[in-house]
Scaffold this motif. Sequence first.
Motif, short mmCIF file in Angstrom:
data_model
loop_
_atom_site.label_atom_id
_atom_site.label_comp_id
_atom_site.label_asym_id
_atom_site.label_seq_id
_atom_site.Cartn_x
_atom_site.Cartn_y
_atom_site.Cartn_z
N LEU A 206 2.79 13.89 20.15
CA LEU A 206 3.43 13.28 18.99
C LEU A 206 2.69 13.72 17.73
O LEU A 206 1.46 13.59 17.65
N HIS A 207 3.42 14.24 16.77
CA HIS A 207 2.81 14.64 15.50
C HIS A 207 3.51 13.85 14.40
O HIS A 207 4.50 14.29 13.81
N TRP A 208 2.98 12.66 14.16
CA TRP A 208 3.60 11.71 13.25
C TRP A 208 2.94 11.76 11.88
O TRP A 208 1.78 12.18 11.73
N LEU A 209 3.68 11.29 10.89
CA LEU A 209 3.22 11.28 9.51
C LEU A 209 3.24 9.85 8.99
O LEU A 209 4.22 9.13 9.20
N TYR A 210 2.17 9.46 8.31
CA TYR A 210 2.10 8.13 7.72
C TYR A 210 2.08 8.30 6.20
O TYR A 210 1.10 8.79 5.62
N VAL A 211 3.18 7.89 5.55
CA VAL A 211 3.31 8.03 4.10
C VAL A 211 2.83 6.75 3.41
O VAL A 211 3.36 5.66 3.65
N LEU A 212 1.82 6.88 2.58
CA LEU A 212 1.27 5.72 1.88
C LEU A 212 2.24 5.23 0.81
O LEU A 212 2.80 6.03 0.05
N ASP A 213 2.43 3.92 0.73
CA ASP A 213 3.25 3.38 -0.35
C ASP A 213 2.36 2.96 -1.52
O ASP A 213 1.13 3.06 -1.46
N GLN A 214 2.96 2.50 -2.60
CA GLN A 214 2.22 2.19 -3.81
C GLN A 214 1.16 1.11 -3.58
O GLN A 214 0.05 1.17 -4.11
N HIS A 215 1.50 0.13 -2.79
CA HIS A 215 0.56 -0.96 -2.51
C HIS A 215 -0.65 -0.43 -1.75
O HIS A 215 -1.81 -0.80 -2.04
N GLU A 216 -0.42 0.42 -0.77
CA GLU A 216 -1.50 0.94 0.06
C GLU A 216 -2.42 1.88 -0.72
O GLU A 216 -3.62 1.97 -0.41
N VAL A 217 -1.87 2.57 -1.70
CA VAL A 217 -2.70 3.46 -2.53
C VAL A 217 -3.77 2.66 -3.26
O VAL A 217 -4.89 3.13 -3.48
N VAL A 218 -3.46 1.43 -3.60
CA VAL A 218 -4.41 0.58 -4.33
C VAL A 218 -5.26 -0.27 -3.38
O VAL A 218 -6.48 -0.35 -3.53
N PHE A 219 -4.62 -0.89 -2.39
CA PHE A 219 -5.30 -1.89 -1.57
C PHE A 219 -5.64 -1.42 -0.16
O PHE A 219 -6.22 -2.19 0.62
N GLY A 220 -5.28 -0.21 0.20
CA GLY A 220 -5.63 0.30 1.52
C GLY A 220 -4.50 0.16 2.52
O GLY A 220 -3.51 -0.52 2.30
N CYS A 221 -4.69 0.84 3.67
CA CYS A 221 -3.59 0.94 4.65
C CYS A 221 -4.03 0.49 6.04
O CYS A 221 -3.45 0.92 7.05
N ARG A 222 -5.02 -0.37 6.11
CA ARG A 222 -5.56 -0.78 7.40
C ARG A 222 -4.49 -1.30 8.35
O ARG A 222 -4.36 -0.82 9.48
N ASN A 223 -3.71 -2.28 7.93
CA ASN A 223 -2.72 -2.90 8.82
C ASN A 223 -1.67 -1.90 9.26
O ASN A 223 -1.26 -1.88 10.43
N GLY A 224 -1.23 -1.06 8.33
CA GLY A 224 -0.21 -0.08 8.67
C GLY A 224 -0.71 0.96 9.65
O GLY A 224 0.01 1.35 10.58
N LEU A 225 -1.96 1.41 9.49
CA LEU A 225 -2.51 2.41 10.42
C LEU A 225 -2.70 1.82 11.81
O LEU A 225 -2.42 2.49 12.81
N ILE A 226 -3.17 0.60 11.88
CA ILE A 226 -3.32 -0.04 13.19
C ILE A 226 -1.98 -0.14 13.90
O ILE A 226 -1.86 0.17 15.09
#
Length: 432
Positions: free
Chosen positions: A75-95
């Motif tokens: 699997l070669h997946w892509l995780y696109v950061l949204d505006q909120h994650e750019v500021v506050f991080g992407c921990r929950n989304g990555l998990i």
Amino acid sequence: MKELQHLKKLSGVKSNTGIKFLSPAVSPGCHCPMRMAALTAKDIGGLSSLLVGMPECTTHVRLFNPKPEGKHGELHWLYVLDQHEVVFGCRNGLIDALRKMDKAGAKAILLIATCIPELIGEDIEGIIQEVQPELSAPVTHVMLGQFKNFSYPPGYWKTMEALGSLMREQKNNPLQINVLGRNPKEKHIPLPPLFAKLERKGLSLRYLAPGAAFEDFQSAPDAAINLVVSPYTQPLAVRMEREFGVPFVSLHTLFSVESIDRAYKEIAEQFGFTWKDEFDEEREKALSLEKKAADELKGLRYIASLRAGMPLVLAGYLAGFGMEPLLLHMDEFYPEDKGHAKALLALGHIPYICRMVNLPAEYSILESLAPDICFGYLPPGGKTIPNMENMHHLYGKIGYGLTIEFLEQTLAVLDKDKISGKGGNNYGTASI
């Protein structure tokens, strides 16, 4: 020279940040390291990847890796950061993304973090440690913000090094050798004589590079020795020695017959045999060329341009013939380059170090240095500097064969351009 005042000399370069661009004309720029990391992951059978970045990052990746599934179920997946994650991080989304990849059948996952996760200080390692206990697939990561990695090599060598964290202790196989840096499917590149002779002695060679299977990397700690044939895999060899006790011999850094002799002896001693006359003919030819080079190269000044391999290693070898480096292009300052730099400085050579990314615009600067010869690529219009441009033909060669090919090409340029030890005065003098 005014055009070189912003550059550092070798004595002032300790890492990648010390290497400046030769000129402001950096278009078309250099490759983002995430590209090489994604390509490397794509070419290792059984390894999945999750690339985390902005829309432009993920769009670019899909240009050369358009399918989210690999040939063997990767699997070669892509995780696109949204505006909120750019500021506050992407921990929950990555998990959540890692859980989904694990559920979808990923066997192992490489998480590739691009600029924004590094800029905001996202704790990628902490995220992986938190979620790993509930995953079947082991996860590793590589941090590749381009503001820290100015060209493409880190995307390769840092990815290869990261694979070391996915290895597990194995029972030692005294007849197993890992060749780090050669694709097992590289049929178009002749197998170096050393490898064929080792196989004839009953030893098993496992080739580890993009093109190999992830299972081969997992099994790699069982080897008696690692033979390194690429700077991209040297950090992995260092890690394997530190964590699994697998010794290594670096072959990609050896040009002199003397250093090759020592390396081949070390390899033979590892397996309890001695070489007889297996390399005599090749060795004698290399020695003869070194003797000729000592007569013809003394006093010549040179530059190393693109595709010159490991320029500090090359400069150390050429110093033995009395050649003087004026300027060296370096795509990357590898971890082992600190040792190569120290050795070159001890010989009294302090060349300028730079990155060249737009040679047509920079050629006039190179020309003004008045080198006797250039090693590496020059633009098609660059006809005034004698040039040994076929450095890429050395790819895949090691041992005496590498020495022979390099010296034959170099001496052929000298003969063609009627160059002798004139120390830069043949093409004018330059004040640097």
